[in-house]
Write a protein that holds these residues in place. Structure first.
Motif, short mmCIF file in Angstrom:
data_model
loop_
_atom_site.label_atom_id
_atom_site.label_comp_id
_atom_site.label_asym_id
_atom_site.label_seq_id
_atom_site.Cartn_x
_atom_site.Cartn_y
_atom_site.Cartn_z
N VAL A 7 18.45 66.30 -2.55
CA VAL A 7 18.18 65.13 -3.39
C VAL A 7 19.30 65.01 -4.42
O VAL A 7 19.52 65.91 -5.23
N THR A 8 20.00 63.90 -4.35
CA THR A 8 21.09 63.69 -5.30
C THR A 8 20.88 62.44 -6.15
O THR A 8 21.61 62.21 -7.10
N LEU A 9 19.88 61.64 -5.80
CA LEU A 9 19.59 60.43 -6.56
C LEU A 9 18.09 60.32 -6.80
O LEU A 9 17.30 60.45 -5.87
N VAL A 10 17.74 60.10 -8.05
CA VAL A 10 16.34 59.91 -8.41
C VAL A 10 16.26 58.62 -9.23
O VAL A 10 17.10 58.39 -10.11
N GLY A 11 15.26 57.81 -8.95
CA GLY A 11 15.05 56.58 -9.72
C GLY A 11 13.65 56.57 -10.30
O GLY A 11 12.70 56.99 -9.66
N VAL A 12 13.55 56.12 -11.53
CA VAL A 12 12.26 55.97 -12.19
C VAL A 12 12.11 54.50 -12.55
O VAL A 12 12.91 53.96 -13.31
N LEU A 13 11.09 53.85 -11.98
CA LEU A 13 10.85 52.44 -12.24
C LEU A 13 9.88 52.29 -13.41
O LEU A 13 8.91 53.03 -13.52
N ASN A 14 10.17 51.32 -14.26
CA ASN A 14 9.27 51.00 -15.37
C ASN A 14 8.90 52.26 -16.17
O ASN A 14 7.73 52.50 -16.45
N ALA A 15 9.90 53.01 -16.54
CA ALA A 15 9.70 54.32 -17.16
C ALA A 15 8.95 54.27 -18.48
O ALA A 15 8.30 55.25 -18.86
N ASP A 16 9.03 53.17 -19.18
CA ASP A 16 8.38 53.12 -20.49
C ASP A 16 6.95 52.60 -20.45
O ASP A 16 6.30 52.49 -21.49
N SER A 17 6.42 52.32 -19.27
CA SER A 17 5.05 51.79 -19.19
C SER A 17 4.03 52.77 -19.76
O SER A 17 3.02 52.35 -20.32
N THR A 18 4.28 54.06 -19.65
CA THR A 18 3.33 55.04 -20.17
C THR A 18 3.49 55.29 -21.67
O THR A 18 2.64 55.92 -22.29
N LEU A 19 4.56 54.78 -22.26
CA LEU A 19 4.78 54.99 -23.69
C LEU A 19 3.76 54.27 -24.56
O LEU A 19 3.50 54.69 -25.69
N TYR A 20 3.20 53.20 -24.07
CA TYR A 20 2.36 52.35 -24.90
C TYR A 20 0.88 52.47 -24.55
O TYR A 20 0.10 51.56 -24.80
N MET A 21 0.50 53.62 -24.01
CA MET A 21 -0.89 53.86 -23.66
C MET A 21 -1.67 54.22 -24.92
O MET A 21 -1.10 54.65 -25.91
N ASP A 22 -2.96 54.09 -24.84
CA ASP A 22 -3.86 54.36 -25.96
C ASP A 22 -4.11 55.87 -26.07
O ASP A 22 -5.21 56.35 -25.83
#
Length: 190
Positions: A7-22
């Protein structure tokens, strides 16, 4: 801890979606997830690249995770937790009220809140509590049952457990047969 040598490439989509959880642990969970995923790329002799998709690339948690700066993240997070009295500087108790009747659920939640206020200014005045609520649970209705909650910042002690026990016992009577009450101390998700 999985090792994927090719594995040489990793992508994280919408990485900040969990930042604004309650949840006060949202930053910690986001940082942990990002550092775990980023760490999968380039573990062997091959170089790795991680691409993080975010709406807020300047957010400190995103920046620190991308830099894999654990020490700076800890210092940031512990400073915030201390300033706002979150664990480990307190314990958190969540009182849950559930009923098929929305009216009964709301009424019982208000009564519990008032009872706590009365007891913590009376016989339990030496039990420090900061209370929030009552308010609707994040998912307000599940299986035709309404859910309310009260959140307490407190210190777990024998007196606190005694207080919570008295409150729950009061609401486990035939008068409140349509309502279920419970408490969770230091839940993993708030």
């Amino acid at each position: 801890g999985h090792d994927f040598p090719d594995v040489t490439l990793v992508g994280v989509l919408n990485a900040d979606s969990t930042l604004y959880m309650d949840d006060f642990r949202a930053g910690e969970r986001t940082f942990s997830m990002l550092t775990q995923v980023i760490g999968r790329a380039g573990r062997a002799e091959k170089k790795g690249v991680a691409i993080i998709q975010t709406m807020n690339p300047k957010h400190e948690v995103i920046r620190l995770a991308a830099a894999q700066d654990y020490k700076a993240f800890y210092e940031r997070d512990i400073r915030i937790r201390k300033a706002f009295t979150f664990p480990p500087f307190c314990d958190i108790a969540v009182l849950s009220i559930v009923s098929h009747s929305e009216t009964d659920c709301e009424k019982c939640a208000l009564e519990i809140f008032e009872m706590l206020k009365k007891k913590t200014t009376g016989e339990y005045k030496n039990v420090p509590i900061i209370s929030f609520g009552p308010f609707e649970a994040t998912v307000y209705k599940i299986d035709e049952r309404y859910r309310m909650r009260i959140v307490l910042k407190c210190r777990r002690s024998k007196k606190l457990l005694q207080l919570l026990g008295e409150v729950l016992e009061h609401f486990h009577t035939p008068k409140y047969k349509n309502v279920t009450c419970g408490v969770d101390i230091n839940p993993t998700g708030i």
